[in-house]
Design an enzyme around this catalytic site. Structure first.
Site, short mmCIF file in Angstrom:
data_model
loop_
_atom_site.label_atom_id
_atom_site.label_comp_id
_atom_site.label_asym_id
_atom_site.label_seq_id
_atom_site.Cartn_x
_atom_site.Cartn_y
_atom_site.Cartn_z
N ASN A 6 0.83 -1.15 0.03
CA ASN A 6 -0.02 0.04 -0.02
C ASN A 6 0.87 1.07 0.15
O ASN A 6 1.56 1.52 0.92
CB ASN A 6 -0.80 -0.22 1.28
CG ASN A 6 -1.81 1.14 1.33
OD1 ASN A 6 -1.68 1.78 0.49
ND2 ASN A 6 -2.68 1.25 2.28
N LYS A 13 3.26 0.83 3.08
CA LYS A 13 2.76 -0.13 4.11
C LYS A 13 2.90 -1.68 3.56
O LYS A 13 2.56 -1.59 2.22
CB LYS A 13 1.46 -0.07 4.70
CG LYS A 13 1.37 1.23 5.55
CD LYS A 13 -0.32 1.31 5.99
CE LYS A 13 -0.26 2.96 6.53
NZ LYS A 13 -2.02 3.20 6.62
N ARG A 89 -2.87 -1.77 -3.47
CA ARG A 89 -3.81 -1.03 -3.32
C ARG A 89 -3.61 0.29 -4.29
O ARG A 89 -2.62 0.75 -4.27
CB ARG A 89 -3.86 -0.44 -1.72
CG ARG A 89 -4.96 0.66 -1.61
CD ARG A 89 -4.99 1.33 -0.33
NE ARG A 89 -5.99 2.37 -0.11
CZ ARG A 89 -5.84 3.47 0.56
NH1 ARG A 89 -4.77 3.77 0.81
NH2 ARG A 89 -6.96 4.15 0.66
N HIS A 178 -12.67 4.18 0.28
CA HIS A 178 -12.64 3.11 1.13
C HIS A 178 -13.55 1.82 0.94
O HIS A 178 -14.13 1.22 1.64
CB HIS A 178 -13.32 3.87 2.65
CG HIS A 178 -12.58 4.76 3.08
ND1 HIS A 178 -13.03 6.14 3.58
CD2 HIS A 178 -11.37 4.92 3.77
CE1 HIS A 178 -12.01 6.74 4.14
NE2 HIS A 178 -11.07 6.03 4.03
N LEU A 207 -15.40 4.91 10.17
CA LEU A 207 -15.03 6.16 10.90
C LEU A 207 -13.71 6.16 11.33
O LEU A 207 -13.25 5.68 12.50
CB LEU A 207 -16.10 6.45 12.00
CG LEU A 207 -17.53 6.08 12.18
CD1 LEU A 207 -18.30 6.09 13.14
CD2 LEU A 207 -18.12 6.97 10.78
N GLY A 208 -12.92 6.73 10.46
CA GLY A 208 -11.42 6.86 10.93
C GLY A 208 -11.05 8.09 10.66
O GLY A 208 -11.76 9.48 10.87
N ASN A 209 -9.77 8.57 10.37
CA ASN A 209 -9.42 9.92 10.02
C ASN A 209 -10.15 10.36 9.04
O ASN A 209 -10.59 11.59 8.76
CB ASN A 209 -8.15 10.08 9.69
CG ASN A 209 -7.03 10.69 11.18
OD1 ASN A 209 -7.58 11.54 11.58
ND2 ASN A 209 -5.90 9.94 11.08
N ARG A 239 -10.92 17.45 7.53
CA ARG A 239 -11.80 17.61 6.15
C ARG A 239 -13.13 17.95 6.57
O ARG A 239 -13.73 17.25 7.42
CB ARG A 239 -11.62 16.42 5.16
CG ARG A 239 -10.46 16.38 4.30
CD ARG A 239 -10.43 15.20 3.59
NE ARG A 239 -9.80 13.87 4.53
CZ ARG A 239 -9.66 12.75 4.01
NH1 ARG A 239 -10.08 12.34 2.55
NH2 ARG A 239 -9.20 12.01 4.67
N GLY A 329 -10.98 3.35 13.02
CA GLY A 329 -10.11 3.57 14.28
C GLY A 329 -11.47 4.14 15.27
O GLY A 329 -11.52 3.63 16.44
N GLU A 332 -14.67 1.39 15.37
CA GLU A 332 -13.93 0.08 16.15
C GLU A 332 -13.69 0.43 17.88
O GLU A 332 -13.92 -0.49 18.59
CB GLU A 332 -12.72 -0.48 15.51
CG GLU A 332 -13.25 -1.15 14.15
CD GLU A 332 -11.70 -1.57 13.45
OE1 GLU A 332 -10.77 -1.69 14.19
OE2 GLU A 332 -11.70 -1.38 12.26
N GLU A 383 -8.32 -4.34 4.87
CA GLU A 383 -8.13 -3.81 3.61
C GLU A 383 -7.08 -4.65 3.04
O GLU A 383 -7.43 -5.18 2.09
CB GLU A 383 -7.91 -2.37 3.47
CG GLU A 383 -9.04 -1.42 3.97
CD GLU A 383 -8.69 -0.09 4.05
OE1 GLU A 383 -8.07 0.04 5.11
OE2 GLU A 383 -9.11 0.69 3.20
P1 ADP Z 1 -7.19 6.44 9.15
O1 ADP Z 1 -6.66 4.92 8.75
O2 ADP Z 1 -8.22 7.02 8.56
O3 ADP Z 1 -5.78 7.11 9.12
P2 ADP Z 1 -8.11 5.22 11.58
O4 ADP Z 1 -8.89 4.33 11.04
O5 ADP Z 1 -6.54 4.61 12.27
O6 ADP Z 1 -7.71 6.39 10.42
O7 ADP Z 1 -8.70 6.19 12.87
C1 ADP Z 1 -8.15 6.90 13.51
C2 ADP Z 1 -9.02 7.86 14.53
O8 ADP Z 1 -9.59 6.81 15.14
C3 ADP Z 1 -8.43 9.00 15.09
O9 ADP Z 1 -9.31 9.99 15.26
C4 ADP Z 1 -8.31 8.16 16.60
O10 ADP Z 1 -8.67 9.15 17.65
C5 ADP Z 1 -9.39 7.43 16.44
N1 ADP Z 1 -9.29 6.36 17.62
C6 ADP Z 1 -8.53 5.26 17.70
N2 ADP Z 1 -8.78 4.73 19.01
C7 ADP Z 1 -9.73 5.30 19.67
C8 ADP Z 1 -10.53 5.35 20.76
N3 ADP Z 1 -10.36 4.29 21.60
N4 ADP Z 1 -11.76 6.19 20.89
C9 ADP Z 1 -11.89 7.34 20.12
N5 ADP Z 1 -11.24 7.30 18.99
C10 ADP Z 1 -10.08 6.68 18.82
#
Ligand code: ADP
Length: 418
Positions: A6, A13, A89, A178, A207-209, A239, A329, A332, A383
């Site tokens: 990736n 990665k 990817r 995604h 729900l991640g970054n 964003r 992130g 989960e 992924e």
């Molecule tokens: P990406 O892959 O899009 O960079 P991730 O899927 O790793 O992002 O998600 C990152 C987000 O998950 C960040 O906002 C981080 O704060 C949040 N996160 C991770 N662990 C927790 C937690 N225990 N509680 C709340 N948010 C969390």
């Protein structure tokens, strides 16, 4: 063995799987490519190594990965021939790629043509493939697109109401992102519910970054929140997500800001960071909100509201809701955000069990209350595994490729011949 690569805008990665995909043999990340403080994190079994070294470009990153994979210290592979297939990817497949493909000259040409849609990412993905072809001559490469899963979205949902000719001439439509995560997670959810995916209407909340909301009906993506670029939909870490484009005209024409300044604000200074003024990281924002920081409370409120509103919209688009699936992130790990999102969704049959929600990460994916009419699940995304599955399926006929151990139903969806 199967190598998954990736190549992102500033990172590379990798994951190395056994041929049946039952085990990850080695994995790692090379980060801050092109910056003075670059580093590699390399993991083999329980052993891990963090090594700082400037990595000038993606080709150097690829060479560094090879060095670590072949290092006698770890005994991972003795020579490049140990790799029987490589999966990559790619962020953007335009309207050309409906599924994963075996790489050939025509695919490379089409990939170059799609590069302008994702100028930060696709060129790096292409370098990863070129390096793999150079370092592993004769080994098949497969490319898996983030956009491909969303190619099933019907015109009524992927078209913008701009002049038709303009959209056709410039390839303007909702592409979505995604997709590999949504495909993996929706299949896992169907397996966990022990129901055929064809019978289910699901909303996937990645729900991640970056945040993607996806309406998956009968195993197909029928609407998704991110649009033409990597920007639209629900507010994300930095964003803004959807907002009225009139704001851009106002800032540029009436307030004298440059287009570049506004672009920087929209992509890098908005979302959780922009609203909270503190951080783009949900952990920090929700901790500060719990301590009474009003701006952070607002950021969480806005984030949750847009997710909940989108779930309602997608339930309407699908004519019902059988399952709500949280991943990535925040999805989960944050019981708090999941609980807030589900609040008030009882009219859709969504009710969660608060205790199950708290322990969801510990092998209890189903967090629905007994009385719930729609299931709510927490499904860790993977992924790389999805890319590996496609890679093995598309290279099955190649010598050395073995059958796949997936632990869940294999995907044929999204896998297309080149
Ligand atoms: P990406 O892959 O899009 O960079 P991730 O899927 O790793 O992002 O998600 C990152 C987000 O998950 C960040 O906002 C981080 O704060 C949040 N996160 C991770 N662990 C927790 C937690 N225990 N509680 C709340 N948010 C969390």
């Amino acid at each position: 063995m199967i190598l998954i690569i990736n190549c992102g805008s500033s990172s590379l990665k990798y994951q190395l799987y056994t041929p049946d995909l039952a085990q990850v043999v080695a994995s790692g990340m090379i980060a801050k490519i092109g910056e003075p403080e670059g580093y590699i994190d390399h993991f083999v079994g329980h052993r891990g190594e963090h090594h700082r070294c400037p990595v000038p470009n993606h080709r150097a990153a690829f060479a560094l990965m090879m060095e670590y994979l072949q290092s006698p210290e770890y005994h991972v592979i003795e020579c490049p021939r140990a790799i029987t297939a490589i999966g990559h990817r790619a962020v953007h497949g335009g309207s050309v790629f409906f599924g994963s493909v075996l790489v050939d000259d025509a695919v490379m040409k089409a990939l170059h043509e799609c590069a302008s849609y994702a100028p930060l990412h696709n060129p790096c993905n292409i370098i990863g493939i070129e390096e793999a072809q150079r370092m592993f001559p004769g080994t098949p490469n497969v490319v898996v697109f983030d956009t491909a899963f969303h190619q099933t979205i019907p015109a009524r949902a992927h078209m913008y109401a701009l002049p038709y000719e303009l959209t056709q001439e410039h390839g303007i439509r909702r592409y979505g992102f995604h997709g590999t995560s949504c495909r993996y997670v929706s299949q896992r959810a169907a397996d966990l519910l022990n129901r055929p995916i064809e019978s289910l209407s699901m909303v996937v909340c990645h729900l991640g970054n970056g945040v993607t909301m996806d309406a998956v009906k009968g195993g197909q993506s029928i609407d998704t929140s991110i649009g033409f670029g990597t920007f639209g939909g629900v507010p994300m870490g930095t964003r803004a997500g959807d907002f009225d484009p009139a704001i851009i005209f106002h800032l540029v024409k009436d307030r004298g800001m440059s287009l570049e300044e506004v672009e920087e604000i929209c992509y890098k200074k908005s979302g959780l960071l922009g609203l909270s003024g503190l951080s783009n990281d949900m952990r920090e924002v929700s901790e500060a909100a719990a301590k009474g920081n009003a701006r952070c409370q607002l950021a969480v409120d806005v984030f949750v509201y847009h997710i909940r509103k989108t779930i309602g919209a997608y339930a309407a688009a699908m004519g019902g809701l059988d399952a709500l699936v949280f991943t990535a992130g925040i999805g989960e790990n944050s019981a708090e955000i999941r609980a807030k999102v589900c609040e008030g969704l009882g009219f859709l049959g969504v009710e969660i069990d608060p205790r199950a929600n708290e322990i969801a990460r510990k092998g209890h994916p189903n967090i629905s209350a007994i009385s719930a009419r729609a299931a709510t699940l927490v499904v860790p995304t993977d992924e790389e595994k999805m890319i590996a599955i496609d890679t093995v399926q598309l290279t099955m006929a190649q010598p050395g490729a073995a059958s796949v151990q997936m632990g869940h139903a294999p995907s044929t969806h999204g896998v297309a011949a080149s």
